[in-house]
Design a protein around this motif. Structure first.
Motif, PDB file in Angstrom:
ATOM      1  N   LYS A  44      -7.168 -11.801   2.650  1.00 50.29           N
ATOM      2  CA  LYS A  44      -7.611 -10.474   3.061  1.00 50.29           C
ATOM      3  C   LYS A  44      -9.038 -10.612   3.597  1.00 50.29           C
ATOM      4  CE  LYS A  44      -5.207  -8.768  -0.966  1.00 50.29           C
ATOM      5  NZ  LYS A  44      -5.360  -8.156  -2.256  1.00 50.29           N
ATOM      6  N   ASN A  45      -9.330  -9.946   4.698  1.00 51.90           N
ATOM      7  CA  ASN A  45     -10.708  -9.979   5.176  1.00 51.90           C
ATOM      8  C   ASN A  45     -11.131  -8.610   5.680  1.00 51.90           C
ATOM      9  OD1 ASN A  45     -10.088  -9.684   7.971  1.00 51.90           O
ATOM     10  ND2 ASN A  45      -9.647 -11.865   8.115  1.00 51.90           N
ATOM     11  N   ILE A  46     -12.401  -8.508   5.997  1.00 49.01           N
ATOM     12  CA  ILE A  46     -12.997  -7.222   6.356  1.00 49.01           C
ATOM     13  C   ILE A  46     -12.379  -6.620   7.616  1.00 49.01           C
ATOM     14  CG2 ILE A  46     -14.922  -8.196   7.668  1.00 49.01           C
ATOM     15  CD1 ILE A  46     -15.150  -5.222   5.261  1.00 49.01           C
ATOM     16  N   PHE A  47     -11.976  -7.460   8.573  1.00 49.22           N
ATOM     17  CA  PHE A  47     -11.380  -6.945   9.810  1.00 49.22           C
ATOM     18  C   PHE A  47     -10.162  -6.090   9.506  1.00 49.22           C
ATOM     19  CE2 PHE A  47      -8.253  -7.382  13.257  1.00 49.22           C
ATOM     20  CZ  PHE A  47      -8.972  -6.782  14.286  1.00 49.22           C
ATOM     21  N   ALA A  52      -7.415  -0.800   8.611  1.00 50.64           N
ATOM     22  CA  ALA A  52      -6.749   0.116   7.673  1.00 50.64           C
ATOM     23  C   ALA A  52      -7.558   1.399   7.503  1.00 50.64           C
ATOM     24  CB  ALA A  52      -6.541  -0.567   6.326  1.00 50.64           C
ATOM     25  N   PHE A  53      -8.878   1.275   7.412  1.00 50.27           N
ATOM     26  CA  PHE A  53      -9.721   2.465   7.230  1.00 50.27           C
ATOM     27  C   PHE A  53      -9.618   3.410   8.431  1.00 50.27           C
ATOM     28  CE2 PHE A  53     -13.732   4.639   8.109  1.00 50.27           C
ATOM     29  CZ  PHE A  53     -13.797   5.464   6.994  1.00 50.27           C
ATOM     30  N   ASN A 104       7.656   1.394  -5.442  1.00 50.82           N
ATOM     31  CA  ASN A 104       6.351   0.877  -5.836  1.00 50.82           C
ATOM     32  C   ASN A 104       5.822  -0.084  -4.794  1.00 50.82           C
ATOM     33  OD1 ASN A 104       6.219   2.272  -8.293  1.00 50.82           O
ATOM     34  ND2 ASN A 104       7.503   0.735  -9.277  1.00 50.82           N
ATOM     35  N   ARG A 105       4.500  -0.196  -4.735  1.00 49.42           N
ATOM     36  CA  ARG A 105       3.857  -1.116  -3.792  1.00 49.42           C
ATOM     37  C   ARG A 105       4.069  -2.558  -4.247  1.00 49.42           C
ATOM     38  NH1 ARG A 105       0.709   1.171   0.065  1.00 49.42           N
ATOM     39  NH2 ARG A 105       0.191   3.343  -0.267  1.00 49.42           N
ATOM     40  N   PRO A 106       3.888  -3.508  -3.317  1.00 51.53           N
ATOM     41  CA  PRO A 106       4.010  -4.931  -3.693  1.00 51.53           C
ATOM     42  C   PRO A 106       2.976  -5.310  -4.749  1.00 51.53           C
ATOM     43  CG  PRO A 106       3.961  -4.676  -1.302  1.00 51.53           C
ATOM     44  CD  PRO A 106       3.642  -3.337  -1.890  1.00 51.53           C
ATOM     45  N   HIS A 107       3.288  -6.353  -5.498  1.00 53.25           N
ATOM     46  CA  HIS A 107       2.319  -6.881  -6.456  1.00 53.25           C
ATOM     47  C   HIS A 107       1.118  -7.394  -5.690  1.00 53.25           C
ATOM     48  CE1 HIS A 107       5.108  -6.350  -9.689  1.00 53.25           C
ATOM     49  NE2 HIS A 107       6.029  -7.078  -9.060  1.00 53.25           N
ATOM     50  N   ALA A 108      -0.032  -7.366  -6.296  1.00 47.15           N
ATOM     51  CA  ALA A 108      -1.288  -7.874  -5.724  1.00 47.15           C
ATOM     52  C   ALA A 108      -1.790  -7.021  -4.567  1.00 47.15           C
ATOM     53  CB  ALA A 108      -1.155  -9.329  -5.280  1.00 47.15           C
ATOM     54  N   HIS A 109      -1.368  -5.759  -4.495  1.00 47.21           N
ATOM     55  CA  HIS A 109      -1.940  -4.883  -3.466  1.00 47.21           C
ATOM     56  C   HIS A 109      -3.336  -4.452  -3.898  1.00 47.21           C
ATOM     57  CE1 HIS A 109      -0.342  -1.876  -6.273  1.00 47.21           C
ATOM     58  NE2 HIS A 109      -1.235  -1.045  -5.768  1.00 47.21           N
ATOM     59  N   LEU A 110      -4.108  -3.954  -2.952  1.00 49.47           N
ATOM     60  CA  LEU A 110      -5.462  -3.525  -3.262  1.00 49.47           C
ATOM     61  C   LEU A 110      -5.430  -2.360  -4.238  1.00 49.47           C
ATOM     62  CD1 LEU A 110      -7.086  -3.553   0.285  1.00 49.47           C
ATOM     63  CD2 LEU A 110      -7.384  -5.222  -1.536  1.00 49.47           C
ATOM     64  N   SER A 159      -2.263  -5.352   9.480  1.00 46.58           N
ATOM     65  CA  SER A 159      -3.210  -5.018   8.408  1.00 46.58           C
ATOM     66  C   SER A 159      -2.490  -4.558   7.147  1.00 46.58           C
ATOM     67  CB  SER A 159      -4.204  -3.948   8.867  1.00 46.58           C
ATOM     68  OG  SER A 159      -3.645  -2.658   8.862  1.00 46.58           O
ATOM     69  N   ARG A 160      -1.422  -3.790   7.301  1.00 44.05           N
ATOM     70  CA  ARG A 160      -0.705  -3.285   6.113  1.00 44.05           C
ATOM     71  C   ARG A 160      -0.001  -4.410   5.375  1.00 44.05           C
ATOM     72  NH1 ARG A 160      -3.532  -0.526   4.588  1.00 44.05           N
ATOM     73  NH2 ARG A 160      -2.136   0.615   3.247  1.00 44.05           N
ATOM     74  N   LEU A 161       0.503  -5.388   6.125  1.00 41.89           N
ATOM     75  CA  LEU A 161       1.133  -6.544   5.480  1.00 41.89           C
ATOM     76  C   LEU A 161       0.068  -7.477   4.913  1.00 41.89           C
ATOM     77  CD1 LEU A 161       3.911  -7.245   8.125  1.00 41.89           C
ATOM     78  CD2 LEU A 161       4.200  -6.174   5.873  1.00 41.89           C
ATOM     79  N   ASN A 162      -0.977  -7.739   5.686  1.00 39.60           N
ATOM     80  CA  ASN A 162      -2.028  -8.657   5.265  1.00 39.60           C
ATOM     81  C   ASN A 162      -2.745  -8.168   4.010  1.00 39.60           C
ATOM     82  OD1 ASN A 162      -5.081  -9.519   5.444  1.00 39.60           O
ATOM     83  ND2 ASN A 162      -3.873 -11.089   6.493  1.00 39.60           N
ATOM     84  N   LEU A 163      -2.933  -6.875   3.890  1.00 41.62           N
ATOM     85  CA  LEU A 163      -3.593  -6.310   2.716  1.00 41.62           C
ATOM     86  C   LEU A 163      -2.624  -6.115   1.552  1.00 41.62           C
ATOM     87  CD1 LEU A 163      -5.918  -3.736   4.496  1.00 41.62           C
ATOM     88  CD2 LEU A 163      -6.557  -5.946   3.501  1.00 41.62           C
ATOM     89  N   ARG A 164      -1.400  -6.581   1.739  1.00 40.76           N
ATOM     90  CA  ARG A 164      -0.352  -6.540   0.704  1.00 40.76           C
ATOM     91  C   ARG A 164      -0.039  -5.112   0.233  1.00 40.76           C
ATOM     92  NH1 ARG A 164      -3.381 -11.150  -0.075  1.00 40.76           N
ATOM     93  NH2 ARG A 164      -2.181 -13.069  -0.264  1.00 40.76           N
ATOM     94  N   ALA A 165      -0.216  -4.172   1.132  1.00 40.22           N
ATOM     95  CA  ALA A 165       0.013  -2.769   0.777  1.00 40.22           C
ATOM     96  C   ALA A 165       1.470  -2.360   0.946  1.00 40.22           C
ATOM     97  CB  ALA A 165      -0.878  -1.867   1.623  1.00 40.22           C
ATOM     98  N   HIS A 166       2.231  -3.134   1.752  1.00 38.00           N
ATOM     99  CA  HIS A 166       3.600  -2.733   2.060  1.00 38.00           C
ATOM    100  C   HIS A 166       4.506  -3.937   2.267  1.00 38.00           C
ATOM    101  CE1 HIS A 166       2.743   1.515   2.536  1.00 38.00           C
ATOM    102  NE2 HIS A 166       1.645   1.168   3.188  1.00 38.00           N
TER     103      HIS A 166
END
Length: 195
Positions: A44-47, A52-53, A104-110, A159-166
């Motif tokens: 995960k990185n700031i980009f 996402a923001f 439920n969201r994936p494990h290890a999501h933010l 971004s949604r996949l990379n941040l483990r949100a979905h």
């Protein structure tokens, strides 16, 4: 008009197929989780957090209202209303589906990611806004604009996949729902205002 019917059928079928599989198929959910783990390899990185923001569902509503305001300022009341109704209808449908599926969201999501996972609200909003912008500006802007919208949309998906949100199916479901709702509202708008 034929393209609208085809879009409705395909997107509706994909959405219904995903919902039924998520709710009733353990093997589909295992496959989706395994695919998610294979796709998400990078850190995960700031980009991706910035992407996402900027596409936070509440902020997309602000972008939509600003766009409608520009259209109102130009005196184009039907298009301003269409812009607001399109995103509102899509977001409302997304909210209802989230609370029916309750995935439920994936494990290890933010930890700041809250709520249910299916469909992705970020991808839902980004897809809908890209469709709205394309419909409004395709005749006046160069071909490059279409490529920009596609790249922008892909960044939101990644971004949604990379941040483990979905899970991948959350993203696909959001796209299908967005296309379905956009097509419904676009068809109603065309019937009311473009005759």
């Amino acid at each position: 008009m034929r393209i609208d019917i085809i879009s409705l059928i395909i997107s509706g079928f994909v959405l219904l197929w995903l919902i039924l599989n998520i709710l009733f198929s353990p093997s589909f959910n295992r496959f989706d989780q395994a695919l998610h783990q294979k796709l998400v390899k990078t850190q995960k990185n700031i980009f991706w957090k910035i992407i996402a923001f900027v596409n936070e569902p509440k902020l997309v509503i602000v972008w939509d209202v600003l766009l409608a305001g520009l259209l109102l300022n130009d005196g184009n009341y039907p298009l301003a209303l269409w812009t607001l109704v399109t995103l509102g209808f899509t977001d409302g449908a997304g909210f209802v589906i989230k609370h029916i599926v309750k995935r439920n969201r994936p494990h290890a999501h933010l930890s700041e990611e809250e709520g249910y996972s299916f469909p992705s609200g970020h991808v839902l909003g980004a897809t809908t806004m890209c469709l709205i912008l394309y419909a409004l500006l395709r005749r006046v802007l160069p071909e490059f604009f279409s490529i920009f919208l596609i790249v922008y949309w892909l960044f939101v998906v990644i971004s949604r996949l990379n941040l483990r949100a979905h899970y991948p199916s959350d993203v696909l479901g959001a796209v299908a729902l967005s296309v379905f709702c956009f097509t419904v509202v676009q068809s109603i708008y065309a019937a009311l205002f473009l005759q």
